[in-house]
Design a protein around this motif. Structure first.
Motif, short mmCIF file in Angstrom:
data_model
loop_
_atom_site.label_atom_id
_atom_site.label_comp_id
_atom_site.label_asym_id
_atom_site.label_seq_id
_atom_site.Cartn_x
_atom_site.Cartn_y
_atom_site.Cartn_z
N GLY A 208 -7.48 0.29 -0.02
CA GLY A 208 -7.03 1.33 -0.93
C GLY A 208 -5.54 1.34 -1.16
O GLY A 208 -4.87 2.35 -0.93
N PHE A 209 -5.01 0.22 -1.67
CA PHE A 209 -3.56 0.10 -1.85
C PHE A 209 -3.07 0.63 -3.20
O PHE A 209 -1.88 0.77 -3.41
CB PHE A 209 -3.14 -1.36 -1.68
N GLY A 210 -3.98 0.87 -4.13
CA GLY A 210 -3.58 1.43 -5.41
C GLY A 210 -3.20 2.90 -5.27
O GLY A 210 -3.84 3.63 -4.51
N ILE A 211 -2.19 3.33 -6.00
CA ILE A 211 -1.77 4.73 -5.99
C ILE A 211 -2.15 5.38 -7.32
O ILE A 211 -2.85 6.38 -7.35
CB ILE A 211 -0.26 4.87 -5.76
N THR A 212 -1.68 4.81 -8.41
CA THR A 212 -1.97 5.38 -9.72
C THR A 212 -3.36 5.01 -10.23
O THR A 212 -3.88 5.66 -11.13
CB THR A 212 -0.92 4.93 -10.75
N SER A 213 -3.97 3.98 -9.63
CA SER A 213 -5.29 3.54 -10.07
C SER A 213 -5.89 2.62 -9.01
O SER A 213 -5.16 1.87 -8.35
CB SER A 213 -5.18 2.77 -11.39
N TRP A 216 -6.68 -2.58 -9.13
CA TRP A 216 -6.43 -3.85 -8.46
C TRP A 216 -7.13 -3.93 -7.11
O TRP A 216 -7.39 -5.03 -6.60
CB TRP A 216 -4.93 -4.10 -8.34
N ASP A 217 -7.47 -2.79 -6.52
CA ASP A 217 -8.33 -2.81 -5.33
C ASP A 217 -9.71 -3.36 -5.68
O ASP A 217 -10.31 -4.10 -4.90
CB ASP A 217 -8.47 -1.40 -4.74
N VAL A 218 -10.20 -3.01 -6.86
CA VAL A 218 -11.48 -3.54 -7.33
C VAL A 218 -11.36 -5.05 -7.57
O VAL A 218 -12.19 -5.85 -7.12
CB VAL A 218 -11.94 -2.82 -8.61
N VAL A 219 -10.29 -5.45 -8.26
CA VAL A 219 -10.10 -6.86 -8.62
C VAL A 219 -9.96 -7.74 -7.38
O VAL A 219 -10.56 -8.82 -7.29
CB VAL A 219 -8.86 -7.02 -9.52
#
Length: 234
Positions: A208-213, A216-219
């Motif tokens: 869970g490194f994304g903050i605004t979305s 890129w965690d999905v990608v």
């Protein structure tokens, strides 16, 4: 293991934790009062930044770069597209910096010390409201190499507008990050982001490194397991 005295300035203590640093820094202290970093009042001053300093400092800089593209002849109809490219580029930069730099594993004295100043302090004291956004001087050190990267992948006339969009993305990121810790969202999307980010802090920090979305965690396959499970069951 070496003990850290929380009543004394922390920065030059944490390096002595060696390979115990990672466990220590991911055991959060939930109080709203942040620790003292340095004995020096001068150095201490530069470690504290109110959230509103971010838009005050960086939005004018972003507009300056966008205006440069306009003055070099880029049609206004294309500017919005370049800004969107910059915003998307920021979301990727945000993810990569958070995953590979902010969460680098360190064991040496100076490695631990640098990491604590960069990001470890936020995981140890996640509710410290004056150390949640980046001090402008520290952000500028990241902005320079990002500007050089943008210039590599764009033309001289389009690079400023793209970089301006990237800076606006950064403002959105830091203000969103502050809100996720201290705001009380009412609608579903910000509630989801808050839960997503606090899961990173208090449950599983290597996802869970994304903050605004979470894009890129999905990608890149770093979606937290609970989110994966929720999506499968829905």
């Amino acid at each position: 293991m070496v003990k850290v005295d929380l009543k004394k300035p922390l920065v030059f203590q944490v390096g002595h934790l060696g390979d115990g640093y990672d466990e220590w820094v991911h055991d959060p202290i939930l109080g709203k009062e942040g620790p003292r970093f340095f004995h020096s009042n001068f150095l201490e001053f530069f470690t504290r930044t109110p959230w509103y300093a971010i838009p005050i400092v960086w939005i004018p800089v972003a507009l300056f770069f966008i205006h440069n593209s306009l003055t070099m002849g880029v049609p206004p109809s294309n500017i919005s597209q370049l800004i969107l490219i910059g915003l998307l580029a920021w979301t990727l930069a945000e993810y990569l910096l958070h995953r590979f730099l902010f969460h680098v594993k360190t064991t040496s004295y100076w490695g631990n010390t640098f990491h604590y100043l960069l990001h470890g302090c936020h995981h140890k004291h996640p509710m410290d409201h004056l150390r949640l956004v980046f001090p402008p001087a520290a952000a500028a050190m990241f902005a320079v190499p990002l500007w050089n990267i943008v210039k590599l992948f764009s033309t001289p006339t389009t690079a400023p507008a793209i970089f301006g969009g990237l800076l606006l993305g950064y403002v959105m990121y830091d203000c969103t990050h502050y809100y996720l810790h201290h705001g009380q969202p009412k609608s579903d999307a910000p509630k989801m982001l808050k839960k997503y980010h606090l899961n990173h802090h208090y449950r599983i920090s290597n996802y869970g490194f994304g903050i605004t979305s979470p894009l890129w965690d999905v990608v890149f396959g770093t979606l937290p397991p609970s989110v994966k499970g929720d999506s499968k069951s829905s």
